[in-house]
Design a protein around this motif. Structure first.
Motif, PDB file in Angstrom:
ATOM      1  N   ILE A  28      -7.303  -6.235   4.261  1.00  0.00           N
ATOM      2  CA  ILE A  28      -8.361  -7.255   4.336  1.00  0.00           C
ATOM      3  C   ILE A  28      -9.515  -6.779   5.208  1.00  0.00           C
ATOM      4  CG2 ILE A  28      -8.905  -9.592   5.142  1.00  0.00           C
ATOM      5  CD1 ILE A  28      -6.029 -10.376   4.515  1.00  0.00           C
ATOM      6  N   VAL A  29      -9.202  -6.307   6.421  1.00  0.00           N
ATOM      7  CA  VAL A  29     -10.270  -5.992   7.375  1.00  0.00           C
ATOM      8  C   VAL A  29     -10.780  -4.562   7.240  1.00  0.00           C
ATOM      9  CG1 VAL A  29      -9.411  -7.694   9.018  1.00  0.00           C
ATOM     10  CG2 VAL A  29      -8.608  -5.336   9.193  1.00  0.00           C
ATOM     11  N   ARG A  30     -10.013  -3.701   6.510  1.00  0.00           N
ATOM     12  CA  ARG A  30     -10.408  -2.306   6.261  1.00  0.00           C
ATOM     13  C   ARG A  30     -10.621  -1.513   7.545  1.00  0.00           C
ATOM     14  NH1 ARG A  30      -8.963  -2.274   1.188  1.00  0.00           N
ATOM     15  NH2 ARG A  30     -10.142  -0.347   0.838  1.00  0.00           N
ATOM     16  N   ASP A  31      -9.883  -1.865   8.584  1.00  0.00           N
ATOM     17  CA  ASP A  31     -10.003  -1.184   9.882  1.00  0.00           C
ATOM     18  C   ASP A  31      -8.615  -1.184  10.507  1.00  0.00           C
ATOM     19  OD1 ASP A  31     -10.203  -1.015  12.818  1.00  0.00           O
ATOM     20  OD2 ASP A  31     -12.362  -0.958  12.486  1.00  0.00           O
ATOM     21  N   VAL A  32      -8.029   0.009  10.678  1.00  0.00           N
ATOM     22  CA  VAL A  32      -6.658   0.104  11.162  1.00  0.00           C
ATOM     23  C   VAL A  32      -6.523  -0.432  12.587  1.00  0.00           C
ATOM     24  CG1 VAL A  32      -4.829   1.732  11.789  1.00  0.00           C
ATOM     25  CG2 VAL A  32      -6.051   2.012   9.636  1.00  0.00           C
ATOM     26  N   GLU A  37      -4.517  -4.997  16.101  1.00  0.00           N
ATOM     27  CA  GLU A  37      -4.754  -6.065  17.069  1.00  0.00           C
ATOM     28  C   GLU A  37      -4.364  -7.422  16.489  1.00  0.00           C
ATOM     29  OE1 GLU A  37      -8.836  -5.772  18.050  1.00  0.00           O
ATOM     30  OE2 GLU A  37      -8.663  -3.821  19.035  1.00  0.00           O
ATOM     31  N   LEU A  38      -4.734  -7.655  15.238  1.00  0.00           N
ATOM     32  CA  LEU A  38      -4.416  -8.942  14.605  1.00  0.00           C
ATOM     33  C   LEU A  38      -2.923  -9.074  14.353  1.00  0.00           C
ATOM     34  CD1 LEU A  38      -7.428  -8.966  12.147  1.00  0.00           C
ATOM     35  CD2 LEU A  38      -7.085 -10.563  14.042  1.00  0.00           C
ATOM     36  N   ALA A  39      -2.265  -7.971  14.017  1.00  0.00           N
ATOM     37  CA  ALA A  39      -0.812  -8.009  13.852  1.00  0.00           C
ATOM     38  C   ALA A  39      -0.129  -8.319  15.175  1.00  0.00           C
ATOM     39  CB  ALA A  39      -0.319  -6.682  13.289  1.00  0.00           C
ATOM     40  N   GLN A  40      -0.659  -7.762  16.259  1.00  0.00           N
ATOM     41  CA  GLN A  40      -0.116  -8.076  17.584  1.00  0.00           C
ATOM     42  C   GLN A  40      -0.304  -9.560  17.916  1.00  0.00           C
ATOM     43  OE1 GLN A  40       1.511  -6.176  19.898  1.00  0.00           O
ATOM     44  NE2 GLN A  40       1.601  -4.409  18.541  1.00  0.00           N
ATOM     45  N   ASP A  41      -1.429 -10.140  17.480  1.00  0.00           N
ATOM     46  CA  ASP A  41      -1.638 -11.581  17.675  1.00  0.00           C
ATOM     47  C   ASP A  41      -0.541 -12.374  16.968  1.00  0.00           C
ATOM     48  OD1 ASP A  41      -3.891 -11.080  19.139  1.00  0.00           O
ATOM     49  OD2 ASP A  41      -5.314 -11.544  17.534  1.00  0.00           O
ATOM     50  N   ALA A  42      -0.177 -11.923  15.754  1.00  0.00           N
ATOM     51  CA  ALA A  42       0.890 -12.602  15.016  1.00  0.00           C
ATOM     52  C   ALA A  42       2.221 -12.469  15.756  1.00  0.00           C
ATOM     53  CB  ALA A  42       1.000 -12.020  13.608  1.00  0.00           C
ATOM     54  N   LEU A  43       2.464 -11.305  16.349  1.00  0.00           N
ATOM     55  CA  LEU A  43       3.688 -11.095  17.117  1.00  0.00           C
ATOM     56  C   LEU A  43       3.730 -12.033  18.318  1.00  0.00           C
ATOM     57  CD1 LEU A  43       6.259  -9.505  17.871  1.00  0.00           C
ATOM     58  CD2 LEU A  43       4.788  -7.814  18.987  1.00  0.00           C
ATOM     59  N   VAL A  44       2.603 -12.166  19.018  1.00  0.00           N
ATOM     60  CA  VAL A  44       2.532 -13.081  20.167  1.00  0.00           C
ATOM     61  C   VAL A  44       2.813 -14.508  19.716  1.00  0.00           C
ATOM     62  CG1 VAL A  44       0.999 -14.076  21.902  1.00  0.00           C
ATOM     63  CG2 VAL A  44       0.980 -11.607  21.501  1.00  0.00           C
ATOM     64  N   LYS A  68      -2.641 -12.558   8.436  1.00  0.00           N
ATOM     65  CA  LYS A  68      -3.746 -12.649   7.474  1.00  0.00           C
ATOM     66  C   LYS A  68      -4.660 -13.825   7.787  1.00  0.00           C
ATOM     67  CE  LYS A  68      -1.878 -10.136   3.551  1.00  0.00           C
ATOM     68  NZ  LYS A  68      -1.571 -10.151   2.108  1.00  0.00           N
ATOM     69  N   ARG A  69      -4.082 -14.920   8.261  1.00  0.00           N
ATOM     70  CA  ARG A  69      -4.926 -16.053   8.673  1.00  0.00           C
ATOM     71  C   ARG A  69      -5.862 -15.640   9.811  1.00  0.00           C
ATOM     72  NH1 ARG A  69      -0.246 -20.692   8.744  1.00  0.00           N
ATOM     73  NH2 ARG A  69      -0.528 -21.483   6.623  1.00  0.00           N
ATOM     74  N   ARG A  70      -5.295 -14.883  10.781  1.00  0.00           N
ATOM     75  CA  ARG A  70      -6.142 -14.408  11.885  1.00  0.00           C
ATOM     76  C   ARG A  70      -7.237 -13.479  11.360  1.00  0.00           C
ATOM     77  NH1 ARG A  70      -3.207 -15.364  16.819  1.00  0.00           N
ATOM     78  NH2 ARG A  70      -2.056 -17.271  16.338  1.00  0.00           N
ATOM     79  N   ALA A  71      -6.889 -12.668  10.379  1.00  0.00           N
ATOM     80  CA  ALA A  71      -7.884 -11.763   9.807  1.00  0.00           C
ATOM     81  C   ALA A  71      -9.006 -12.542   9.128  1.00  0.00           C
ATOM     82  CB  ALA A  71      -7.218 -10.815   8.805  1.00  0.00           C
ATOM     83  N   LEU A  72      -8.640 -13.559   8.387  1.00  0.00           N
ATOM     84  CA  LEU A  72      -9.656 -14.377   7.714  1.00  0.00           C
ATOM     85  C   LEU A  72     -10.519 -15.129   8.719  1.00  0.00           C
ATOM     86  CD1 LEU A  72      -7.489 -15.710   4.771  1.00  0.00           C
ATOM     87  CD2 LEU A  72      -9.409 -14.138   4.611  1.00  0.00           C
ATOM     88  N   ASP A  73      -9.899 -15.616   9.785  1.00  0.00           N
ATOM     89  CA  ASP A  73     -10.678 -16.281  10.838  1.00  0.00           C
ATOM     90  C   ASP A  73     -11.700 -15.326  11.441  1.00  0.00           C
ATOM     91  OD1 ASP A  73      -9.298 -18.610  10.456  1.00  0.00           O
ATOM     92  OD2 ASP A  73      -7.912 -18.318  12.139  1.00  0.00           O
ATOM     93  N   ALA A  74     -11.261 -14.072  11.665  1.00  0.00           N
ATOM     94  CA  ALA A  74     -12.174 -13.081  12.236  1.00  0.00           C
ATOM     95  C   ALA A  74     -13.332 -12.802  11.293  1.00  0.00           C
ATOM     96  CB  ALA A  74     -11.407 -11.781  12.535  1.00  0.00           C
ATOM     97  N   LEU A  75     -13.033 -12.713  10.007  1.00  0.00           N
ATOM     98  CA  LEU A  75     -14.105 -12.496   9.031  1.00  0.00           C
ATOM     99  C   LEU A  75     -15.061 -13.684   8.982  1.00  0.00           C
ATOM    100  CD1 LEU A  75     -12.168 -10.826   6.060  1.00  0.00           C
ATOM    101  CD2 LEU A  75     -13.772  -9.742   7.621  1.00  0.00           C
ATOM    102  N   ARG A  76     -14.514 -14.871   9.066  1.00  0.00           N
ATOM    103  CA  ARG A  76     -15.375 -16.063   9.049  1.00  0.00           C
ATOM    104  C   ARG A  76     -16.305 -16.081  10.260  1.00  0.00           C
ATOM    105  NH1 ARG A  76     -10.444 -18.745   7.250  1.00  0.00           N
ATOM    106  NH2 ARG A  76     -10.658 -19.307   5.063  1.00  0.00           N
ATOM    107  N   ARG A  77     -15.749 -15.697  11.416  1.00  0.00           N
ATOM    108  CA  ARG A  77     -16.569 -15.714  12.620  1.00  0.00           C
ATOM    109  C   ARG A  77     -17.734 -14.743  12.497  1.00  0.00           C
ATOM    110  NH1 ARG A  77     -11.554 -16.397  15.285  1.00  0.00           N
ATOM    111  NH2 ARG A  77     -11.340 -14.148  15.602  1.00  0.00           N
ATOM    112  N   LEU A  88     -10.473 -14.170  -0.943  1.00  0.00           N
ATOM    113  CA  LEU A  88      -9.292 -13.911  -0.128  1.00  0.00           C
ATOM    114  C   LEU A  88      -8.685 -15.206   0.388  1.00  0.00           C
ATOM    115  CD1 LEU A  88     -10.531 -10.822   1.900  1.00  0.00           C
ATOM    116  CD2 LEU A  88      -8.670 -10.825   0.255  1.00  0.00           C
ATOM    117  N   GLY A  89      -9.540 -16.147   0.773  1.00  0.00           N
ATOM    118  CA  GLY A  89      -9.065 -17.419   1.277  1.00  0.00           C
ATOM    119  C   GLY A  89      -8.293 -18.184   0.223  1.00  0.00           C
ATOM    120  N   ARG A  90      -8.817 -18.175  -1.019  1.00  0.00           N
ATOM    121  CA  ARG A  90      -8.120 -18.874  -2.103  1.00  0.00           C
ATOM    122  C   ARG A  90      -6.767 -18.234  -2.372  1.00  0.00           C
ATOM    123  NH1 ARG A  90     -13.284 -19.113  -4.387  1.00  0.00           N
ATOM    124  NH2 ARG A  90     -12.853 -17.294  -5.705  1.00  0.00           N
TER     125      ARG A  90
END
Length: 415
Positions: A28-32, A37-44, A68-77, A88-90
């Protein structure tokens, strides 16, 4: 389930699912780096919610969905890529159901393959590739990687950070390379898995002869590659090599951790399941042209099939090493061939080959060269020379267990 038990469950799930979660977010974010970082947020989030709400039925899918929700939130911001974001949201809204099985994309294996090729990109040094691969695909912490490679946690953290920065600066795309690049990039991927296994199998430094956790991570990555790239014969060759080598793990050390050399090992302690897996992978590797990993697996298979050291087909092993030397010329391969020739044709024949390597610059600080020389000289009754070679080998190795073994062998040669 108590809080500490839940935490252990979270950690176990993360170790198994980290690669898939990072890969799915990176798609989604095309940046490893950002994906991790977003995966770590999910772990937390899991560490916060699962002790309170219980472990979900499909914990891996739960982590994927939250990430993925965190990723979409980041893209929205950032308010970018509006059309892609809406699509992607749909897609994600359709996936989020009480049954979390639906949250895992059908194309997650493609995402994993992309992540493997990115984390093992040749723009990174081999040690940086290994650290990043263990972090992203193995789910290991910087502290765990530091302990595995006997370095400090800040050093590993810096290495991983620089690796992600290098990938971003080089604009490495999140994709599997095309056919023209794939062979070179696949070589890089296999090299990293091989490096991780070797560091676990024969530790270059420290107090332990082996680090089994690293061997297990490498095995897991090799098996993952088999599933993702079933038509690549060298992938199966590497898997075969690692399975067969790992089968000897329990027989390679004594009760107090001292090393036990191959011919002195109790072969009843070799893991027959791993041997069978390795031989099956070798059969699959033989469907293509034999590469360096397949040839090494063939050598390992010769040992695995021998019920006793005396039954080992050393002539075939020597022939395989000669073929390997033609394919990938290397003084280390030639040294191994010298050992095989010594068993097949006698120690004098092996010694001639080994002594021819003493002027090789690449072996100047390689402790196994004087170790082999010492062994062959001892077999020829030249004990004074053998003792000096064993002492030189002991001075060159950084592994405490191996140093003790070499000094014992030197002492056995007499004063």
């Amino acid at each position: 389930m108590g809080e500490s038990e839940t935490r252990r469950t979270v950690e176990a799930v993360w170790r198994m699912e980290a690669g898939r979660v990072v890969a799915g977010i990176a798609a989604i974010v095309r940046d490893v780096g950002r994906a991790e970082e977003l995966a770590q947020d999910a772990l937390v989030a899991a560490l916060e919610q699962w002790p309170r709400d219980g472990v979900p039925a499909n914990p891996g899918a739960w982590l994927m969905t939250v990430g993925k929700r965190r990723a979409l939130d980041a893209l929205r911001r950032r308010q970018t890529q509006q059309r892609t974001l809406a699509e992607l949201g749909r897609d994600l809204d359709e996936q989020v159901t009480p049954d979390f099985d639906a949250a895992v994309e059908d194309r997650i294996e493609d995402d994993l393959l992309r992540l493997i090729f990115v984390s093992c990109h040749p723009v990174l040094s081999p040690i940086a590739r290994a650290a990043l691969t263990l972090r992203l695909l193995g789910g290991l912490t910087a502290g765990e990687i530091a302990r595995a490679f006997l370095t400090t946690e800040p050093t590993v953290g810096q290495r991983i950070t620089r690796a992600k920065q290098t990938l971003a600066a080089a604009h490495v795309p999140f994709e599997v390379p095309g056919p023209a690049e794939r062979a070179e990039r696949l070589d890089s991927v296999l090299e990293v898995v091989y490096l991780i296994f070797n560091e676990g199998y024969s530790a270059t430094a420290g107090d332990d002869w082996m680090r089994p956790a690293l061997c297990q991570e490498a095995l897991r990555l090799a098996r993952l590659l088999q599933g993702l790239m079933p038509d690549e014969s060298e992938v199966h060759g590497l898997a075969a090599l690692l399975e067969i080598q790992a089968s000897r793990t329990h027989a390679r050390t004594g009760p107090d951790g001292q090393p036990i050399l191959l011919n002195d090992q109790d072969r009843s302690r070799w893991d027959q399941l791993l041997i069978r897996r390795g031989l099956a992978a070798l059969d699959r590797a033989r469907t293509g042209q034999a590469g360096p990993y397949t040839l090494q697996a063939e050598i390992a298979a010769c040992h695995a099939r021998a019920g006793t050291p005396e039954e080992t087909d050393w002539a075939r092993i020597a022939s395989l090493y000669a073929e390997l030397a033609r394919l990938v010329p290397s003084p280390v391969v030639e040294l191994n061939r010298a050992v095989a020739v010594a068993y097949a044709d006698g120690p004098a024949a092996g010694l001639d080959l080994a002594q021819a390597l003493t002027d090789e610059p690449a072996l100047a600080g390689y402790h196994l060269l004087p170790s082999v020389l010492g062994d062959l000289l001892a077999k020829l009754g030249r004990h004074d020379e053998a003792r000096r070679e064993f002492e030189r080998a002991a001075a060159l190795t950084g592994n405490a267990r191996e140093r003790a073994l070499l000094l014992d062998r030197a002492a056995a040669c007499g004063p």
